[in-house]
Structure formats: C-alpha cells, structure tokens
Design a protein around this motif. Structure first.
Motif, PDB file in Angstrom:
ATOM      1  N   THR A 266       0.842  -1.190   0.000  1.00 36.53           N
ATOM      2  CA  THR A 266       0.000   0.000   0.000  1.00 36.53           C
ATOM      3  C   THR A 266       0.880   1.244   0.000  1.00 36.53           C
ATOM      4  N   GLY A 267       0.312   2.348  -0.444  1.00 34.92           N
ATOM      5  CA  GLY A 267       1.049   3.606  -0.485  1.00 34.92           C
ATOM      6  C   GLY A 267       0.088   4.779  -0.517  1.00 34.92           C
ATOM      7  N   PHE A 268       0.644   5.978  -0.565  1.00 37.27           N
ATOM      8  CA  PHE A 268      -0.191   7.179  -0.574  1.00 37.27           C
ATOM      9  C   PHE A 268       0.457   8.218  -1.474  1.00 37.27           C
ATOM     10  N   ASP A 269      -0.329   8.717  -2.424  1.00 40.12           N
ATOM     11  CA  ASP A 269       0.197   9.697  -3.373  1.00 40.12           C
ATOM     12  C   ASP A 269       0.612  10.990  -2.688  1.00 40.12           C
ATOM     13  N   PRO A 270       1.618  11.666  -3.231  1.00 34.50           N
ATOM     14  CA  PRO A 270       1.988  12.989  -2.702  1.00 34.50           C
ATOM     15  C   PRO A 270       0.878  13.988  -2.973  1.00 34.50           C
ATOM     16  N   PRO A 271       0.846  15.102  -2.263  1.00 28.98           N
ATOM     17  CA  PRO A 271      -0.219  16.093  -2.473  1.00 28.98           C
ATOM     18  C   PRO A 271      -0.122  16.733  -3.849  1.00 28.98           C
ATOM     19  N   PRO A 272      -1.235  17.244  -4.370  1.00 24.54           N
ATOM     20  CA  PRO A 272      -1.214  17.917  -5.672  1.00 24.54           C
ATOM     21  C   PRO A 272      -0.169  19.030  -5.703  1.00 24.54           C
ATOM     22  N   GLY A 273       0.536  19.129  -6.823  1.00 26.43           N
ATOM     23  CA  GLY A 273       1.563  20.154  -6.960  1.00 26.43           C
ATOM     24  C   GLY A 273       2.934  19.714  -6.506  1.00 26.43           C
ATOM     25  N   SER A 274       3.004  18.524  -5.898  1.00 24.33           N
ATOM     26  CA  SER A 274       4.299  18.018  -5.438  1.00 24.33           C
ATOM     27  C   SER A 274       5.143  17.586  -6.627  1.00 24.33           C
ATOM     28  N   SER A 275       6.454  17.674  -6.482  1.00 25.21           N
ATOM     29  CA  SER A 275       7.364  17.223  -7.536  1.00 25.21           C
ATOM     30  C   SER A 275       7.548  15.711  -7.517  1.00 25.21           C
ATOM     31  N   ARG A 276       7.052  15.058  -6.476  1.00 22.66           N
ATOM     32  CA  ARG A 276       7.189  13.607  -6.377  1.00 22.66           C
ATOM     33  C   ARG A 276       6.150  12.911  -7.249  1.00 22.66           C
ATOM     34  N   PRO A 277       6.504  11.770  -7.874  1.00 20.53           N
ATOM     35  CA  PRO A 277       5.564  11.066  -8.748  1.00 20.53           C
ATOM     36  C   PRO A 277       4.529  10.297  -7.952  1.00 20.53           C
ATOM     37  N   PRO A 278       3.416   9.895  -8.580  1.00 19.09           N
ATOM     38  CA  PRO A 278       2.444   9.026  -7.915  1.00 19.09           C
ATOM     39  C   PRO A 278       3.108   7.727  -7.470  1.00 19.09           C
ATOM     40  N   VAL A 279       2.528   7.085  -6.460  1.00 20.11           N
ATOM     41  CA  VAL A 279       3.176   5.925  -5.853  1.00 20.11           C
ATOM     42  C   VAL A 279       2.778   4.593  -6.484  1.00 20.11           C
ATOM     43  N   LEU A 280       1.881   4.589  -7.485  1.00 23.39           N
ATOM     44  CA  LEU A 280       1.361   3.317  -7.987  1.00 23.39           C
ATOM     45  C   LEU A 280       2.477   2.400  -8.483  1.00 23.39           C
ATOM     46  N   ARG A 281       3.408   2.947  -9.254  1.00 25.84           N
ATOM     47  CA  ARG A 281       4.480   2.090  -9.772  1.00 25.84           C
ATOM     48  C   ARG A 281       5.247   1.427  -8.625  1.00 25.84           C
ATOM     49  N   ARG A 282       5.659   2.194  -7.657  1.00 26.35           N
ATOM     50  CA  ARG A 282       6.434   1.642  -6.551  1.00 26.35           C
ATOM     51  C   ARG A 282       5.603   0.652  -5.734  1.00 26.35           C
ATOM     52  N   THR A 283       4.316   0.922  -5.622  1.00 32.09           N
ATOM     53  CA  THR A 283       3.451   0.023  -4.859  1.00 32.09           C
ATOM     54  C   THR A 283       3.309  -1.319  -5.570  1.00 32.09           C
ATOM     55  N   ILE A 284       3.187  -1.290  -6.893  1.00 37.19           N
ATOM     56  CA  ILE A 284       3.151  -2.544  -7.658  1.00 37.19           C
ATOM     57  C   ILE A 284       4.442  -3.324  -7.440  1.00 37.19           C
ATOM     58  N   GLU A 285       5.563  -2.648  -7.541  1.00 39.40           N
ATOM     59  CA  GLU A 285       6.857  -3.321  -7.390  1.00 39.40           C
ATOM     60  C   GLU A 285       7.006  -3.935  -6.001  1.00 39.40           C
ATOM     61  N   ARG A 286       6.523  -3.224  -4.982  1.00 37.57           N
ATOM     62  CA  ARG A 286       6.613  -3.745  -3.617  1.00 37.57           C
ATOM     63  C   ARG A 286       5.695  -4.947  -3.418  1.00 37.57           C
ATOM     64  N   ALA A 287       4.528  -4.924  -4.030  1.00 39.37           N
ATOM     65  CA  ALA A 287       3.609  -6.058  -3.914  1.00 39.37           C
ATOM     66  C   ALA A 287       4.186  -7.293  -4.608  1.00 39.37           C
ATOM     67  N   LEU A 288       4.795  -7.101  -5.769  1.00 35.95           N
ATOM     68  CA  LEU A 288       5.424  -8.228  -6.459  1.00 35.95           C
ATOM     69  C   LEU A 288       6.566  -8.793  -5.623  1.00 35.95           C
ATOM     70  N   ALA A 289       7.371  -7.908  -5.027  1.00 36.49           N
ATOM     71  CA  ALA A 289       8.470  -8.365  -4.174  1.00 36.49           C
ATOM     72  C   ALA A 289       7.940  -9.118  -2.967  1.00 36.49           C
ATOM     73  N   ASP A 290       6.833  -8.644  -2.394  1.00 38.74           N
ATOM     74  CA  ASP A 290       6.230  -9.311  -1.250  1.00 38.74           C
ATOM     75  C   ASP A 290       5.768 -10.712  -1.617  1.00 38.74           C
ATOM     76  N   ALA A 291       5.318 -10.876  -2.874  1.00 37.34           N
ATOM     77  CA  ALA A 291       4.870 -12.180  -3.356  1.00 37.34           C
ATOM     78  C   ALA A 291       6.028 -13.058  -3.818  1.00 37.34           C
ATOM     79  N   GLY A 292       7.222 -12.471  -3.922  1.00 39.47           N
ATOM     80  CA  GLY A 292       8.382 -13.232  -4.366  1.00 39.47           C
ATOM     81  C   GLY A 292       8.369 -13.549  -5.848  1.00 39.47           C
ATOM     82  N   ILE A 293       7.784 -12.649  -6.646  1.00 40.57           N
ATOM     83  CA  ILE A 293       7.714 -12.877  -8.093  1.00 40.57           C
ATOM     84  C   ILE A 293       8.203 -11.637  -8.828  1.00 40.57           C
ATOM     85  N   GLY A 294       8.399 -11.786 -10.130  1.00 40.08           N
ATOM     86  CA  GLY A 294       8.778 -10.676 -10.976  1.00 40.08           C
ATOM     87  C   GLY A 294       7.662 -10.303 -11.927  1.00 40.08           C
TER      88      GLY A 294
END
Length: 413
Positions: A266-294
C-alpha cells in the motif's frame, strides 16, 4: 516468510457477492463473462435534477429476505448488503462458526461513505419534525464500522475486528489487514466490503470530487482508457471473502480454495503540486516483491480504471513502466458495475479469483479506442482464454490511497 509474518500465504475459501451484476458468485461471474451491464438510470430516487443520472444498482435485493427483521430498522442499506454477502461467503466456504473458537475468528471490512441513506432519512426527520423524531439507531447505523460490528455480533466472531476507510483502495487494504491477523491473532477472517451511496445526500457528496461522468448514454458513460473517457459512474454493493490460514482451512476440512493472497502493498500519493511522482508504480513493485515474483510472472492485471483521462494515463504509465508496454493483459470489469468505493476492490478480487479458477480473463465492456499514451493490452470485445495463474489487482482511492494485491491460483481442488 513474507512481510505479513506468515510462513504460508492465506487462502480464500469462500466468496459472497451482492453487486449490480447479480446476487451470488455465479450470477455475477456469468454476467461479467457475457458483458451484461448493471448500469442504468438511478431508481432509488428521482435523479432528474442531478448532473449524474446513471449508476450501478443491485437488482432484486430485498433486505427482509436477506437480513434478520430486527436488524433492518437498526442498520443502513450498505450494512444489509454486507450482512448478506458475509452470510453467503460463510455458506460458500462451508464454515460452521459454532465449531470454531470464537476468539480465533475476526472481521475486517472496508467502508467509504458509511450509512448515507440512513443518515439522510434521519436528517430529514430532524429538519421537518424536530430532534425528538431522530431515531436512537442514527448513532450507530451511519458509522463506518457498523458492518464490521454487525457481522461480528451476528456470527459470534470475537477476534480482532476492524474497518479500513481508504475509499476505493479500502477493499484491498482490508484484505491486507486480514492477512496480518492470520496466523497470529486469528485462523479465519471475514473480509472485503460493500458500499451504498445512491441517495441524494450520497450522490451530492460524490459530485464534489468532479470525477463523475455526466454522459447519459449507459454504454459510453464509463469508458476507462478510452479516447472519450469522461469520468466514472458510481455503484453499490461489493463482495465479502473468507480468508484462512492453510492450517486452519485443512483442520476444519475446507471443501474449496479459490486462490491464495500471495502479496500486498500500500502507499499514498503525494499532495497535488508536489514534484514527487504518484506511488502506484512503486506500490506494484513492492507487492510483487512481497509475493516473491517478478513482472514476467504476472498473467493479468485488474485495473483501477478511474475513467478520467489523467487518472487513466497515470495508471497506464505505471503499468507500462513495471511490466512493459502491452506486455500483460489488463482488464476492468467494473465498467459493468460502476466504481463501488468500499466494495469495489473487494469485488475486483472476487472476479480475479474466478478468472484464475476458470482460466479466462473477462473483457472490459464499453471501451472502444485506447487514448494516446495508454500503451496497455486492454482486453476488449470478449473474454480471453489464457489460463492465468497469477493476477494483480490495483486500486486507487480519492485523495491518494493506493493499494495492490497479488493473487495466485490455488493448487488445492
């Protein structure tokens, strides 16, 4: 051992569905495979004066047939559907609660709008007739934990119970919390969620986001990833799942297993106007790692499918960044139901498990032409036979909630 602390991934042994596509697992699944939409003109009230007049409503749900009569005046329509779905899920899993230790059974559900219809009715009584007309149950029926509490009381489940309020992402977060409890505090968890915000009060609250579609054509109002995407439609209902430890399921002689919850993040997007990207990509990667798959191990993605040009493009880019453009089939059966907030992601999980069970990927109804930049293999036109083994479910809630769940086909008959 994964991040939940379990040495073995939990099993989903029962499913209960109350959705615009039908009441019951097989009714819902057959409607999804046929592309039979539950979207239509709102009939719970006259929507003529509102910019949104379409929604996904549960057909043929009669509370007195599904819920004990004494509970009907004490609870909201949202809880009625949650109680019915929980009852169906327990029956589907062949669980006899009298045979299990009461403190080893837990309930964790998702909620978004809470008891809006009940609350509106009581507010109308207040304004029209005065304080003495407001019922005592107003103090609990609107409360976002009401469904969890009522399910727990009804079935004598005294283990750790809770509710996750993460809008559309809540259904995945509830299952993530259920997974944490298993093996440590519980052997069986009733989890998932429902929602019911199709009343004037509930609809006006949703309109404030500016994300709902005002298109009057039911076939084209909610078309995620499409060149004509203009927002989403609301829906009601959801799904409840029975999640167990493998040891617990085996000890009680569970008859079936729909699949395994292999990973979660799970994750939480930065507030509007932030220079940080949305967290969906990183959240997908973390979920795959948690499952032990690529990424190459994933056979299908059940998309969040916001239905807005910006939201769809952001999701498509995250999917392409992790898996590669057009590399894995993507689907969004929620176009048949609308987005159901606390119940939406739970229903996506149920649908994904049925896809794994039957070896078929349902298609996305309504969407016709992918918008520029949405470089994904969206399944269109008809279901696709491809024998998926691993499914990823994505969910994003209003204001930044983000969650990802990884499901694996069961090897247990």
């Amino acid at each position: 051992m994964n991040s939940s602390g379990l040495t073995a991934a939990p099993l989903v042994t029962g499913i209960g569905v109350v959705a615009p596509t039908g009441i019951g697992v097989e009714a819902h699944w057959q409607a999804v495979l046929a592309g039979k939409s539950g979207i239509g003109r709102i009939t719970r009230f006259d929507p003529a004066g509102y910019p949104v007049r379409l929604a996904g409503q549960v057909p043929g749900f009669v509370a007195r047939r599904q819920v004990p009569g004494r509970l009907i005046p004490q609870t909201d329509h949202w809880t009625h559907m949650g109680l019915a779905a929980a009852e169906a899920a327990l029956a589907d899993a062949c669980v006899d609660v009298a045979e299990l230790p009461e403190y080893e059974m837990a309930v964790v559900t998702a909620s978004s709008s809470g008891g809006t219809q009940f609350g509106q009715n009581e507010m109308q009584r207040l304004y029209r007739n005065g304080p003495s007309w407001v019922g005592a149950y107003q103090s609990i029926a609107w409360f976002y934990a009401a469904t969890t509490g009522q399910v727990s009381i009804r079935h004598g489940m005294r283990g750790p119970c809770g509710v996750l309020c993460c809008e559309q992402a809540g259904g995945l977060d509830a299952l993530g919390q259920a997974r944490r409890l298993l093996g440590r505090d519980a052997r069986l968890v009733v989890s998932g969620g429902t929602d019911a915000s199709l009343c004037p009060y509930g609809l006006v609250a949703q309109l404030s986001t500016g994300l709902l579609s005002t298109v009057d054509d039911a076939a084209r109002a909610y078309v995620p990833f499409d060149v004509d995407a203009s927002g989403y439609l609301p829906g009601e209902g959801g799904a409840v799942l029975i999640v167990e430890t493998p040891q617990g399921a085996e000890s009680r002689g569970a008859q079936r297993c729909y699949g395994v919850i292999a990973g979660y993040a799970t994750g939480f997007d930065p507030p509007p106007g932030s220079s940080r990207p949305p967290v969906l990509r990183r959240t997908i990667e973390r979920a795959l790692a948690d499952a032990g798959i690529g990424p190459s191990d994933v056979d299908v993605i059940f998309a969040d499918a916001a239905g807005t040009p910006a939201g769809d493009l952001a999701e498509a880019r995250a999917i392409s960044a992790v898996f590669g453009p057009y590399a894995v089939p993507v689907t969004a059966p929620k176009t048949l139901t609308g987005r159901m907030y606390g119940g939406g992601a739970a229903l996506d999980v149920a649908t994904a498990l049925l896809a794994l069970r039957d070896g078929v990927i349902p298609h996305t109804a309504g969407t016709a032409r992918l918008a520029p930049g949405c470089d994904i293999d969206l399944v269109l036109g008809q279901p696709r036979d491809c024998k998926p083994r691993i499914a990823v479910v994505l969910a994003r809630g209003y204001a930044g909630f983000t969650a990802v769940l990884v499901l694996r086909r069961s090897t247990v008959d």
